[in-house]
Design an enzyme around this catalytic site. Structure first.
Site, PDB file in Angstrom:
ATOM      1  N   CYS A  43      35.432  30.307  42.263  1.00 45.74           N
ATOM      2  CA  CYS A  43      36.770  30.844  42.058  1.00 45.74           C
ATOM      3  C   CYS A  43      36.782  32.274  42.588  1.00 45.74           C
ATOM      4  O   CYS A  43      35.844  33.032  42.332  1.00 45.74           O
ATOM      5  CB  CYS A  43      37.100  30.824  40.565  1.00 45.74           C
ATOM      6  SG  CYS A  43      38.722  31.474  40.167  1.00 45.74           S
TER       7      CYS A  43
ATOM      8  N   HIS B  29      42.312  22.734  39.611  1.00 51.28           N
ATOM      9  CA  HIS B  29      41.749  24.072  39.366  1.00 51.28           C
ATOM     10  C   HIS B  29      42.865  25.128  39.351  1.00 51.28           C
ATOM     11  O   HIS B  29      42.941  25.960  38.453  1.00 51.28           O
ATOM     12  CB  HIS B  29      40.709  24.381  40.457  1.00 51.28           C
ATOM     13  CG  HIS B  29      40.086  25.736  40.376  1.00 51.28           C
ATOM     14  ND1 HIS B  29      38.759  25.950  40.089  1.00 51.28           N
ATOM     15  CD2 HIS B  29      40.618  26.978  40.561  1.00 51.28           C
ATOM     16  CE1 HIS B  29      38.501  27.248  40.076  1.00 51.28           C
ATOM     17  NE2 HIS B  29      39.619  27.899  40.371  1.00 51.28           N
TER      18      HIS B  29
HETATM   19 CO    CO Z   1      40.205  29.898  40.607  1.00 46.73          CO
END
Ligand code: CO
Length: 175
Positions: free
Chosen positions: A96, A138
């Site tokens: 991320c 996500h």
């Molecule tokens: Co992310």
């Protein structure tokens, strides 16, 4: 109601430890023009070698995100709703942009059906599988204040615990 988006400020990726990442984001009003903001987000995402970026990750607690899972499929999801998750649950190594250098295996369904508006604010419905389905889930988590670390197995989370703590401390100091 969210305030107006400010253009011209330097857009930056918000890191873990910034409380905006834990907020449940607000619906994007129908009259809000996101075009130049979205252009800036794509620039930043490509520059950062990411395949998805949600508005809270650039400090805006609004329900939209962008994806480009293969470098040639840019997509915009405004006010998205995942209406179905299906298929086999599979593990994938996720990272991320808000957690530089960190990652871990996340188990999610391999297919989703999502409804959203595109950047022209036209509604669309998409059935996605494999990598795109994972990216959508996500990013969708991001607009609900959920982060991939919340979905790691306990042991995996334990492994990166000290790095997470250090990142959060660095982030809070910079706020
Ligand atoms: Co992310």
């Amino acid at each position: 109601m969210p305030g107006p988006l400010i253009y011209g400020e330097k857009m930056e990726i918000v890191h873990y430890g910034n409380p905006v990442l834990r907020e449940k984001a607000e619906e994007v009003p129908s009259n809000m023009d996101l075009n130049s903001f979205i252009d800036e987000m794509f620039d930043l995402m490509y520059k950062s070698a990411g395949i998805g970026l949600a508005a809270p990750q650039v400090g805006e607690s609004l329900r939209f995100f962008i994806t480009d899972f293969d470098g040639q499929s840019p997509m915009v999801f405004i006010n998205p709703r995942i209406i179905e998750r299906k298929g086999e649950k599979t593990a994938m190594d996720e990272g991320c942009l808000s957690f530089p250098g960190l990652g871990g295996q996340v188990i999610r369904p391999s297919q989703v059906i999502v409804e959203a508006e595109n950047r022209e604010r036209r509604p669309f419905k998409l059935e996605a599988s494999e990598l795109l389905a994972k990216v959508i889930q996500h990013e969708y988590d991001h607009i609900n204040g959920v982060l991939f670390i919340d979905r790691l197995e306990t042991e995996e989370k334990e492994e990166i615990k000290s790095e997470l703590k250090a990142l959060a401390t660095r982030t809070r100091k910079s706020l």
